[in-house]
Design an enzyme around this catalytic site. Structure first.
Site, PDB file in Angstrom:
ATOM      1  N   GLY A  78       0.812  -1.207   0.000  1.00  0.00           N
ATOM      2  CA  GLY A  78       0.000   0.000   0.000  1.00  0.00           C
ATOM      3  C   GLY A  78       0.845   1.257   0.000  1.00  0.00           C
ATOM      4  O   GLY A  78       2.077   1.197   0.105  1.00  0.00           O
ATOM      5  N   ASN A  79       0.185   2.394  -0.113  1.00  0.00           N
ATOM      6  CA  ASN A  79       0.880   3.680  -0.060  1.00  0.00           C
ATOM      7  C   ASN A  79      -0.113   4.794   0.215  1.00  0.00           C
ATOM      8  O   ASN A  79      -1.309   4.640   0.006  1.00  0.00           O
ATOM      9  CB  ASN A  79       1.697   3.934  -1.336  1.00  0.00           C
ATOM     10  CG  ASN A  79       1.081   3.290  -2.551  1.00  0.00           C
ATOM     11  OD1 ASN A  79       0.042   3.725  -3.017  1.00  0.00           O
ATOM     12  ND2 ASN A  79       1.702   2.217  -3.040  1.00  0.00           N
ATOM     13  N   SER A  83       7.127   5.805  -3.507  1.00  0.00           N
ATOM     14  CA  SER A  83       6.293   4.623  -3.761  1.00  0.00           C
ATOM     15  C   SER A  83       6.262   4.297  -5.247  1.00  0.00           C
ATOM     16  O   SER A  83       6.200   5.195  -6.093  1.00  0.00           O
ATOM     17  CB  SER A  83       4.873   4.921  -3.281  1.00  0.00           C
ATOM     18  OG  SER A  83       3.973   4.057  -3.921  1.00  0.00           O
ATOM     19  N   SER A  84       6.254   2.991  -5.545  1.00  0.00           N
ATOM     20  CA  SER A  84       6.232   2.577  -6.961  1.00  0.00           C
ATOM     21  C   SER A  84       4.911   2.977  -7.631  1.00  0.00           C
ATOM     22  O   SER A  84       4.831   3.022  -8.860  1.00  0.00           O
ATOM     23  CB  SER A  84       6.449   1.074  -7.068  1.00  0.00           C
ATOM     24  OG  SER A  84       5.495   0.408  -6.272  1.00  0.00           O
ATOM     25  N   GLU A  85       3.886   3.267  -6.826  1.00  0.00           N
ATOM     26  CA  GLU A  85       2.607   3.702  -7.415  1.00  0.00           C
ATOM     27  C   GLU A  85       2.533   5.217  -7.602  1.00  0.00           C
ATOM     28  O   GLU A  85       1.452   5.780  -7.771  1.00  0.00           O
ATOM     29  CB  GLU A  85       1.428   3.203  -6.574  1.00  0.00           C
ATOM     30  CG  GLU A  85       1.270   1.701  -6.502  1.00  0.00           C
ATOM     31  CD  GLU A  85       1.003   1.020  -7.844  1.00  0.00           C
ATOM     32  OE1 GLU A  85       0.970   1.710  -8.886  1.00  0.00           O
ATOM     33  OE2 GLU A  85       0.855  -0.213  -7.838  1.00  0.00           O
ATOM     34  N   HIS A 139      -3.875   3.871  -1.044  1.00  0.00           N
ATOM     35  CA  HIS A 139      -3.980   2.671  -1.881  1.00  0.00           C
ATOM     36  C   HIS A 139      -3.741   1.467  -0.993  1.00  0.00           C
ATOM     37  O   HIS A 139      -2.698   1.378  -0.333  1.00  0.00           O
ATOM     38  CB  HIS A 139      -2.963   2.726  -3.022  1.00  0.00           C
ATOM     39  CG  HIS A 139      -2.696   1.391  -3.644  1.00  0.00           C
ATOM     40  ND1 HIS A 139      -3.693   0.623  -4.204  1.00  0.00           N
ATOM     41  CD2 HIS A 139      -1.558   0.670  -3.781  1.00  0.00           C
ATOM     42  CE1 HIS A 139      -3.172  -0.502  -4.650  1.00  0.00           C
ATOM     43  NE2 HIS A 139      -1.875  -0.503  -4.404  1.00  0.00           N
ATOM     44  N   HIS A 177      -4.556  -3.018  -0.186  1.00  0.00           N
ATOM     45  CA  HIS A 177      -4.842  -4.349  -0.733  1.00  0.00           C
ATOM     46  C   HIS A 177      -5.859  -5.040   0.173  1.00  0.00           C
ATOM     47  O   HIS A 177      -5.735  -6.233   0.447  1.00  0.00           O
ATOM     48  CB  HIS A 177      -3.563  -5.187  -0.819  1.00  0.00           C
ATOM     49  CG  HIS A 177      -2.534  -4.634  -1.749  1.00  0.00           C
ATOM     50  ND1 HIS A 177      -1.251  -5.114  -1.801  1.00  0.00           N
ATOM     51  CD2 HIS A 177      -2.598  -3.646  -2.679  1.00  0.00           C
ATOM     52  CE1 HIS A 177      -0.568  -4.437  -2.715  1.00  0.00           C
ATOM     53  NE2 HIS A 177      -1.360  -3.533  -3.254  1.00  0.00           N
ATOM     54  N   HIS A 199      -5.568  -6.670  -8.079  1.00  0.00           N
ATOM     55  CA  HIS A 199      -4.580  -5.911  -7.319  1.00  0.00           C
ATOM     56  C   HIS A 199      -5.141  -5.383  -6.002  1.00  0.00           C
ATOM     57  O   HIS A 199      -4.834  -5.914  -4.938  1.00  0.00           O
ATOM     58  CB  HIS A 199      -4.046  -4.791  -8.226  1.00  0.00           C
ATOM     59  CG  HIS A 199      -2.969  -3.969  -7.613  1.00  0.00           C
ATOM     60  ND1 HIS A 199      -2.184  -3.110  -8.346  1.00  0.00           N
ATOM     61  CD2 HIS A 199      -2.541  -3.834  -6.342  1.00  0.00           C
ATOM     62  CE1 HIS A 199      -1.318  -2.513  -7.550  1.00  0.00           C
ATOM     63  NE2 HIS A 199      -1.524  -2.937  -6.331  1.00  0.00           N
TER      64      HIS A 199
HETATM   65 ZN   LIG Z   1      -0.701  -2.146  -4.626  1.00  0.00          ZN
END
Ligand SMILES: [Zn+2]
Length: 216
Positions: free
Chosen positions: A30-31, A75-77, A96, A98, A159
């Site tokens: 998450g982020n 964050s990768s997102e 974000h 899961h 996802h």
């Molecule tokens: Zn994710």
């Protein structure tokens, strides 16, 4: 880091810890991000324990994704967060997760319909599932913004889920309530055929949602 960035940063860390402790994510999943002023975004770093996270671990970005402050990788997102902020002026914070039941629906690619009056006011309508895109990709960011529309949440195929709103407290609540709604829906589907809300409630609820959304 100026005063406002520090204040937002402390709230991001509190929100991320509660996201973890509420079971919306596991580990470093998450982020969380939030706007600082009108043209900057503060976001959690990639792959770092929320319990060990400190202010200096957060990354300050401009709306094009350039790093303004911070030593860590964002964050990768990051693309998905930025795309939502750029598409939606009303959005000041994003979470974000899961979370389990929302992810079940995301795997089934089954939208979550409005189940209660409260749902309409909070999310503005059916929570759609964005088309699949690889984690962290521009494609995922584009698909998410498209399926989000003007609503307060979107599920990401195979996802998880993204919630956006006016404040960190607001989006944390959206993420928790969405998970409960997803659990109600999945459980109801196991036993029978869930009933839809009356059309008028959906229409009026969408109107109220838009009024609240456009308020500063
Ligand atoms: Zn994710």
């Amino acid at each position: 880091m100026d005063e406002e960035t520090r204040r937002v940063g402390l709230e991001i860390i509190r929100t991320a810890r509660e996201m973890l402790q509420s079971g919306l994510v596991e580990g470093t999943e998450g982020n969380v991000s939030a706007k600082v002023g009108d043209d900057r975004v503060l976001i959690t770093p990639t792959s770092m324990s929320y319990m060990e996270m400190a202010l200096e671990d957060l990354v300050l970005l401009d709306l094009n994704g350039n790093v303004l402050e911070g030593k860590r990788q964002p964050s990768s997102e990051k693309p998905m967060h930025l795309k939502v902020y750029n598409a939606r002026e009303d959005v000041r914070a994003i979470i974000h997760t899961h979370s389990l039941y929302a992810s079940v629906l995301a795997v089934l690619r089954k939208p979550l319909p409005p189940l209660t009056d409260e749902f309409m006011f909070k999310y503005g309508g059916t929570i759609e599932v964005a088309e699949y895109g690889l984690t962290g990709s521009e494609e995922l960011a584009e698909n998410a913004v498209k399926a989000l529309g003007n609503r307060a949440a979107v599920m990401l195929a195979n996802h998880g889920v993204l919630c956006c709103g006016k404040s960190l407290a607001h989006v944390l609540e959206l993420a928790k309530v969405l998970e409960r709604m997803a659990k109600i829906y999945v459980t109801a589907l196991m036993i029978g055929e869930p009933h839809q809300l009356p059309e008028k409630v959906i229409r009026d609820g969408a109107t109220v949602y838009e009024i609240i959304r456009k308020m500063k």
